[in-house]
Design a protein around this motif. Structure first.
Motif, short mmCIF file in Angstrom:
data_model
loop_
_atom_site.label_atom_id
_atom_site.label_comp_id
_atom_site.label_asym_id
_atom_site.label_seq_id
_atom_site.Cartn_x
_atom_site.Cartn_y
_atom_site.Cartn_z
N TYR A 111 27.01 34.39 41.98
CA TYR A 111 28.08 35.17 41.37
C TYR A 111 28.16 36.57 41.95
O TYR A 111 27.15 37.21 42.23
CB TYR A 111 27.87 35.26 39.86
N GLY A 112 29.38 37.03 42.12
CA GLY A 112 29.64 38.41 42.48
C GLY A 112 29.14 38.81 43.85
O GLY A 112 28.92 37.97 44.74
N GLY A 170 23.86 37.46 39.97
CA GLY A 170 24.41 38.77 40.29
C GLY A 170 23.34 39.85 40.29
O GLY A 170 22.15 39.58 40.11
N TRP A 221 29.49 28.83 40.84
CA TRP A 221 29.78 30.09 41.52
C TRP A 221 31.09 30.70 41.06
O TRP A 221 31.90 30.08 40.38
CB TRP A 221 29.81 29.86 43.04
N ASN A 276 21.57 32.93 42.04
CA ASN A 276 21.69 34.37 41.82
C ASN A 276 22.90 34.66 40.92
O ASN A 276 24.04 34.56 41.37
CB ASN A 276 21.84 35.08 43.16
N GLY A 333 25.82 37.32 44.79
CA GLY A 333 25.96 35.93 45.19
C GLY A 333 26.48 35.80 46.61
O GLY A 333 26.11 34.89 47.35
N SER A 386 33.39 34.87 40.87
CA SER A 386 33.29 36.33 40.91
C SER A 386 32.45 36.86 39.75
O SER A 386 31.87 37.94 39.84
CB SER A 386 34.68 36.95 40.88
N LEU A 387 32.40 36.09 38.64
CA LEU A 387 31.54 36.44 37.52
C LEU A 387 31.28 35.18 36.70
O LEU A 387 32.08 34.24 36.75
CB LEU A 387 32.16 37.52 36.64
N SER A 446 18.50 37.31 38.73
CA SER A 446 19.38 38.41 39.15
C SER A 446 18.59 39.42 39.97
O SER A 446 17.42 39.68 39.69
CB SER A 446 20.01 39.08 37.92
#
Length: 504
Positions: free
Chosen positions: A407-408, A368, A431, A366, A411, A433-434, A337
């Motif tokens: 993610y997010g 986030g 992958w 990643n 990402g 959004s979260l 992260s």
């Protein structure tokens, strides 16, 4: 012979200049485990290639008869040289002459080194030791006045950052202007045991009630971990080698041609070990550096800034002989992260790639931006968005390998989605959004509460979602361009590096 007397005087003055601060001061320099400036310049340059400029500059001491009795050279040595058979400007501080302080400096010498590099489009290597011509309290009494601060020649320092590769080696205790010259570079190095860097040194800091040693205040480990400098090495010789290595990936000036090294590795080499590089357990760490070593040309990965912003790896490397800039997640540090420091590191590295037109290869894992109280205190979102904006403003070709998580917002910083996506995902790609882990219980709370066996029902939900999160579902919708066998990564990136030259 005509002008014999004058030529003899020239030789005499040059011999006095070569004595630097005198036998005692030079011996003291050596006793501290440090080379003198002339030895440094010779080691940094290709053998026999250094041509000094301004060797006669300094302060002559004359007898009553007007004849020269002694000579104190300027405490800055510079000239034209070759480094790995390419022209370069090398300039170094002479700590044996007043510790590099202003009252022994001739401003125009240091300024001309910067100006020469900019106007003649050659890399600049600074060998910094001392204040770098910075302030001296003693000089104020000699002048009989104080002056409004100004930085002679700094305009050339600024221009150089946009025009030629600049390397700064901190080879002693540097403070004030010397410290500023170290960090005003594309690549900076400190040496264990001899390098320190301060805005102001221990004696000055004592005035605000802090009693600290040089190591406690500005040791090399401090600045290698806070991002003020890029690398930390064991010796001056290693510093010179690191400077040469860094410069080998860059053109001589911004916009110049890249140098391709042919015959270093096979384009179609497929490493079987890549099949097992990423564990099936999504929470398990693995070595991203092993992946980079496998995919890039053999022994070409040159990592920069390893001790700071550690969840992000930044390196120069080669693909089919072409130089590229590499950004990669390090899942062994905070899961990959991005912290505030990692984001700062990425942003700075993308600027380097843009300045010298290096294609970027981004290996993504990643989860986030870093979360939690400390992350909020560090303004992680501020620096993260700065890095994201830097990526979206990037003007060089970009290739992305989604190794695992993306993610997010962090990402999404894998690339600029408005450009053609030269992008590939491994079968381990994951992958959204979260992350699903940790969010299932919240999203399905009422359903789980109503279940006869909530634990078993939770496992059923996870199994269903595991099918939905398959990268092949995303590929069906053409939201990821290709899912590839990891062994195909090198051939595809070599293809990218070659095509990138046409675009550049």
């Amino acid at each position: 012979m005509a002008w014999e007397k004058e030529l003899e005087e020239k030789k005499k003055r040059e011999a006095l200049a070569e004595k630097m601060g005198g036998e005692e001061k030079v011996a003291r320099q050596h006793s501290r485990g440090k080379m003198d400036v002339r030895a440094r310049v010779i080691r940094m340059a290709d053998p026999g290639s250094f041509r000094e400029i301004g060797k006669l500059a300094g302060k002559g001491i004359y007898g009553d008869d007007g004849e020269l009795e002694d000579f104190i050279p300027a405490n800055f040595v510079f000239g034209k040289a070759e480094v790995d058979r390419r022209p370069a400007v090398i300039g170094g501080d002479d700590f044996t002459v007043r510790g590099g302080a202003a009252d022994a400096a001739i401003w125009r010498k240091a300024m001309l080194a910067e100006q020469m590099a900019h106007e003649w489009k050659t890399p600049l290597i600074r060998l910094i030791d001392g204040t770098g011509g910075g302030g001296s309290v003693k000089s104020l009494e000699d002048m009989g006045l104080t002056y409004v601060p100004w930085l002679p020649g700094w305009e050339h320092v600024v221009k150089n950052l946009d025009s030629v590769p600049v390397v700064s080696l901190a080879l002693g205790s540097v403070a004030g202007l010397g410290a500023a010259r170290v960090v005003a570079s594309h690549y900076s190095v400190m040496v264990k045991g001899i390098s320190h860097m301060f805005t102001a040194g221990p004696a000055v800091v004592a005035a605000i009630g802090e009693t600290l040693t040089k190591d406690e205040l500005g040791g090399a480990e401090i600045h290698a971990r806070n991002g003020a400098v890029d690398d930390l090495v064991e010796s001056e010789e290693e510093a010179f080698a690191a400077a040469r290595k860094f410069l080998s990936y860059l053109p001589s000036y911004a916009g110049g041609d890249h140098t391709r090294i042919e015959g270093g590795d096979m384009v179609l080499r497929r490493d079987e070990a890549l099949l097992d590089a990423v564990p099936e357990d999504r929470r398990a760490a693995y070595s991203m550096r092993k992946i980079l070593d496998s995919v890039m040309d053999r022994e070409s990965v040159f990592e920069i800034g390893r001790r700071w912003g550690q969840s992000a790896i930044t390196a120069l490397a080669r693909l089919d002989g072409w130089p590229v800039a590499v950004i990669a997640s390090d899942p062994s540090f905070m899961g990959g992260s991005w912290s505030a420091d990692a984001a700062r590191k990425v942003e700075r590295f993308v600027k380097l790639a843009n300045t010298f037109r290096l294609p970027v290869v981004h290996f993504v894992d990643n989860p986030g931006f870093m979360i939690g109280l400390e992350a909020e205190k560090a303004a992680t979102i501020r620096y993260g968005v700065d890095a994201l904006n830097g990526i979206y403003n990037s003007m060089v070709p970009w290739a992305t390998i989604v190794v695992r998580k993306a993610y997010g917002v962090a990402g999404a910083a894998m690339s600029n989605h408005t450009e053609f996506q030269y992008r590939f995902a491994w079968p381990s790609g994951d992958w959204g959004s979260l992350p699903l882990e940790g969010g299932i219980e919240v999203a399905y709370k009422s359903e789980l509460e109503a279940a006869d066996d909530p634990a078993a029902h939770l496992e059923d939900i996870k199994a269903r979602l595991d099918k939905v999160r398959s990268p092949f579902r995303t590929a069906e919708a053409f939201m990821i361009e290709d899912v590839i066998d990891p062994r195909e990564t090198r051939p595809l990136l070599c293809e990218f590096a070659t095509l990138a030259q046409n675009r550049l």
